[in-house]
Design an enzyme around this catalytic site. Structure first.
Site, PDB file in Angstrom:
ATOM      1  N   ARG A 105      -0.216  -5.165  18.095  1.00 47.08           N
ATOM      2  CA  ARG A 105      -0.395  -4.399  16.850  1.00 47.08           C
ATOM      3  C   ARG A 105      -1.747  -4.758  16.222  1.00 47.08           C
ATOM      4  NH1 ARG A 105       5.574  -4.845  16.239  1.00 47.08           N
ATOM      5  NH2 ARG A 105       5.435  -6.971  15.495  1.00 47.08           N
ATOM      6  N   PHE A 145       7.243   6.490  19.093  1.00 44.75           N
ATOM      7  CA  PHE A 145       8.308   5.477  19.047  1.00 44.75           C
ATOM      8  C   PHE A 145       7.892   4.392  18.033  1.00 44.75           C
ATOM      9  CE2 PHE A 145       7.828   7.081  23.419  1.00 44.75           C
ATOM     10  CZ  PHE A 145       9.070   7.645  23.667  1.00 44.75           C
ATOM     11  N   ASP A 186       9.396   8.975  15.446  1.00 47.26           N
ATOM     12  CA  ASP A 186      10.551   8.211  15.922  1.00 47.26           C
ATOM     13  C   ASP A 186      11.794   9.091  15.767  1.00 47.26           C
ATOM     14  OD1 ASP A 186      10.970   4.952  16.494  1.00 47.26           O
ATOM     15  OD2 ASP A 186      12.802   6.017  15.920  1.00 47.26           O
ATOM     16  N   ASP A 232       5.126   3.366  22.863  1.00 43.08           N
ATOM     17  CA  ASP A 232       5.908   2.118  22.965  1.00 43.08           C
ATOM     18  C   ASP A 232       7.398   2.463  22.997  1.00 43.08           C
ATOM     19  OD1 ASP A 232       6.637  -0.549  22.994  1.00 43.08           O
ATOM     20  OD2 ASP A 232       6.500  -0.776  20.819  1.00 43.08           O
ATOM     21  N   CYS A 261       8.900  -1.900  28.184  1.00 40.82           N
ATOM     22  CA  CYS A 261       9.629  -3.150  27.962  1.00 40.82           C
ATOM     23  C   CYS A 261      10.836  -3.213  28.904  1.00 40.82           C
ATOM     24  CB  CYS A 261      10.051  -3.301  26.505  1.00 40.82           C
ATOM     25  SG  CYS A 261      11.101  -1.970  25.930  1.00 40.82           S
TER      26      CYS A 261
HETATM   27  N1  SAH Z   1       6.469   0.140  18.339  1.00 37.67           N
HETATM   28  C1  SAH Z   1       7.569  -0.343  17.555  1.00 37.67           C
HETATM   29  C2  SAH Z   1       8.809  -0.616  18.378  1.00 37.67           C
HETATM   30  C3  SAH Z   1       9.323   0.577  19.164  1.00 37.67           C
HETATM   31  S1  SAH Z   1      10.969   0.410  19.667  1.00 37.67           S
HETATM   32  C4  SAH Z   1       7.123  -1.585  16.766  1.00 37.67           C
HETATM   33  O1  SAH Z   1       6.012  -2.105  16.972  1.00 37.67           O
HETATM   34  O2  SAH Z   1       7.891  -2.053  15.917  1.00 37.67           O
HETATM   35  C5  SAH Z   1      11.388   1.965  20.270  1.00 37.67           C
HETATM   36  C6  SAH Z   1      11.674   3.038  19.208  1.00 37.67           C
HETATM   37  O3  SAH Z   1      11.873   4.265  19.901  1.00 37.67           O
HETATM   38  C7  SAH Z   1      12.903   2.850  18.357  1.00 37.67           C
HETATM   39  O4  SAH Z   1      12.520   2.851  17.010  1.00 37.67           O
HETATM   40  C8  SAH Z   1      13.802   4.073  18.643  1.00 37.67           C
HETATM   41  O5  SAH Z   1      14.417   4.599  17.470  1.00 37.67           O
HETATM   42  C9  SAH Z   1      12.804   5.049  19.172  1.00 37.67           C
HETATM   43  N2  SAH Z   1      13.299   6.047  20.129  1.00 37.67           N
HETATM   44  C10 SAH Z   1      14.116   5.892  21.179  1.00 37.67           C
HETATM   45  N3  SAH Z   1      14.194   7.018  21.911  1.00 37.67           N
HETATM   46  C11 SAH Z   1      13.399   7.938  21.292  1.00 37.67           C
HETATM   47  C12 SAH Z   1      13.039   9.278  21.567  1.00 37.67           C
HETATM   48  N4  SAH Z   1      13.498   9.920  22.639  1.00 37.67           N
HETATM   49  N5  SAH Z   1      12.186   9.890  20.738  1.00 37.67           N
HETATM   50  C13 SAH Z   1      11.695   9.243  19.640  1.00 37.67           C
HETATM   51  N6  SAH Z   1      11.986   7.974  19.350  1.00 37.67           N
HETATM   52  C14 SAH Z   1      12.828   7.322  20.157  1.00 37.67           C
END
Ligand code: SAH
Length: 395
Positions: A210, A226, A248, A298, A338
Site C-alpha cells: 500500500r 477489490f 468492491d 487485489d 493471495c
Molecule cells: N486490497 C484490500 C484487500 C482486498 S480483499 C486491502 O488492502 O485492504 C478482497 C476484497 O474483494 C474483499 O473486500 C471482498 O469483498 C472483495 N470481493 C470479492 N469478490 C469480489 C468481486 N467479485 N467483485 C468485487 N469485489 C469482490
C-alpha cells in the site's frame, strides 16, 4: 503411546522440516489419539521423526510441533514459541510504521494453525487446526501475560476450519472489546472491525505494498479493484492521486472505506466508490473507454489449494487482461494473488498470457510479497501465499 507410523519412504518431507503429515503417508495410528492430541510420528522402522498435533478428520492428519525428541509439547513449549515470534517482530521494527501487525504466522512461526494479529491494544486469534485448538486457552493466557492487551478476540471462522472438523467461533476470549478500534499504519488511520470485518479485520499483509502505491500515485488516475476498507485508495489519495475509483462487492466494506477517508481528513471529492462485481465492472469500464494510469487488482483467494489452480488461473487471466486494456500507455498495474494454490511462477505465466492477449508489452518493476511480519519458513513454501507484480506497460 499415541503414535503415527509412516509408510516406508514417506518421511522425506518431514525430514526436510515440512510440517504437514498427509493421511496418505500414514501406515498406522496407535493409541487411539483424539483430535488435537500430541502424537509421536515415526518412520516405518519405528525411529522418531517429530511430535505433531493430530487431526483425525483432516487430509492433513497431523502438523509437526517439533523435530526434537526431548521436547515436551506443553505450556512452556508454547510460551517459548510465542516469545520467539514476538521477538522476531520487535527485531524488524515494524512498530515504527504501524501499531498493527501479524504477531504469529502459523507454520512459519513453528505454530501450525495459530494466527495472532495485533490491532493496537487488541489481539485477534485465529485457530485453523485441531492441534492448535487444543492449546487455545494456553496460548491466550501466554499472549495476555506477554503482551497485556485490552482484549483478545477470537475469529476462528475461516472456511478451512470445516476441513479440520472444527466449528466456527467468533467472540471475546479475554478482556473487553473497545466499541471502536482505529489503527495507524504509515501515518494513516483505519477503522477496523475485528468482530465482523474480513479475515481478522484488516489485510495487514499488504501494508508495504500500500505504501508503495502511495509513492506512485501523484497526479494519477487510479483504479482500485477489490478495495475492501479502502487501504490502497487512501494511500493513493494521500499521495496526491488525481482521482481514485474503488470497487468492491461488499457494501459494508465500502462504508468502512468512506469512514476511513473521513477519519484521515482527506478531501473526498477525488474518490469515487462503486459497489459492484469487479469482473462485470471492468467490462463496463472497457465499454465506456475509461482509462487509468495506475490499476490495483487485489482479489480474494481464487485457489485455496492447488486443486483449484486451473479455475483460478482463468479468473486471474480475465481480470488482468481487462486491467491491461484499461491502462494508458506507460501506465502501471499492481496485480496480486493471495492463493496458496498458485505459485509465483504460475502467477507470472498467467499475467504474461494476459499481457499477450491484451497486446501490451509489460515490464516487471517490482516483485511483491507480504510484509515482513508474515515471514516464510524456508521449509514451508506454502507460507508465501501472497505474491504480486508491479508492471509498467509500454508507451
Ligand atoms: N486490497 C484490500 C484487500 C482486498 S480483499 C486491502 O488492502 O485492504 C478482497 C476484497 O474483494 C474483499 O473486500 C471482498 O469483498 C472483495 N470481493 C470479492 N469478490 C469480489 C468481486 N467479485 N467483485 C468485487 N469485489 C469482490
Amino acid at each position: 503411546m499415541k503414535k503415527i507410523t509412516l509408510k516406508a519412504g514417506r518421511e522425506k518431507s518431514l525430514l526436510r522440516r515440512h510440517p504437514w503429515i498427509f493421511s496418505g503417508a500414514i501406515a498406522h495410528v496407535d493409541g487411539a489419539p483424539a483430535d488435537g492430541d500430541t502424537v509421536q510420528v515415526c518412520n516405518a522402522a519405528g525411529g522418531f521423526l517429530a511430535w505433531a498435533g493430530y487431526s483425525a478428520q483432516s487430509q492433513i492428519s497431523a502438523r509437526a510441533w517439533s523435530w526434537i525428541e526431548s521436547d515436551k509439547i506443553d505450556a512452556e513449549f508454547f510460551r517459548a514459541r510465542i516469545s520467539r515470534a514476538l521477538a522476531a517482530r520487535k527485531a524488524l521494527h515494524i512498530a515504527q510504521s504501524s501499531n498493527s501487525m501479524r504477531l504469529v504466522h502459523s507454520e512459519s512461526d513453528g505454530l501450525p494453525g495459530l494466527i495472532v494479529d495485533q490491532y493496537g491494544e487488541v489481539l485477534v486469534m485465529q485457530i485453523g487446526s485441531a492441534g492448535a485448538e487444543r492449546w487455545r486457552d494456553t496460548c491466550a493466557d501466554i499472549l495476555q501475560e506477554l503482551s497485556n492487551p485490552l482484549c483478545i478476540y477470537e475469529r476462528s471462522d475461516a472456511d478451512s476450519r470445516a476441513l479440520e472438523g472444527l466449528a466456527e467461533r467468533n467472540g471475546v476470549l479475554r478482556g473487553n472489546l473497545p466499541e471502536s478500534l482505529v489503527i495507524e499504519e504509515h501515518g494513516l488511520r483505519f477503522a477496523v472491525d475485528v468482530a465482523h470485518g474480513q479475515k481478522t479485520g484488516f489485510y495487514l499483509d499488504q501494508r508495504d505494498n500500500r505504501a508503495l502505491t502511495g509513492s506512485l500515485a501523484q497526479g494519477k488516475d487510479m483504479l482500485n479493484c477489490f478495495c475492501y476498507s479502502g487501504g490502497f485508495s487512501l494511500y493513493a489519495l494521500r499521495g496526491g492521486a488525481k482521482s481514485v475509483l474503488s470497487i468492491d462487492a461488499s457494501e459494508e466494506a465500502l462504508q468502512l472505506a468512506r469512514h476511513n477517508v473521513e477519519l484521515n481528513g482527506i478531501d473526498a471529492s477525488r474518490a469515487e466508490w462503486q459497489c459492484a462485481d469487479v469482473f462485470a465492472a471492468l467490462r463496463k469500464l472497457r465499454d465506456q473507454n475509461r482509462k487509468f494510469d495506475l490499476i490495483i487488482l487485489d482479489p480474494p483467494k481464487f485457489a485455496p489449494t492447488a486443486a483449484f489452480a486451473e479455475k483460478a488461473a482463468r479468473g486471474y487471466k480475465d481480470i488482468n487482461l481487462l486491467g491491461f486494456k484499461l491502462l494508458r500507455p506507460g501506465g502501471m498495474l499492481a496485480t496480486y494473488s493471495c492463493s496458496g494454490g498458485i505459485s509465483d511462477d504460475l502467477f507470472q505465466k498467467i499475467i504474461a498470457g494476459a499481457a499477450l492477449d491484451a497486446n501490451v508489452t509489460a515490464h516487471i518493476v517490482h516483485k511483491l510479497h507480504a510484509a515482513p511480519d508474515h515471514p516464510v519458513l524456508l521449509s514451508f513454501p506454502e507460507g508465501a501465499y501472497l505474491k504480486g507484480l508491479l508492471l509498467r506497460i509500454g508507451d
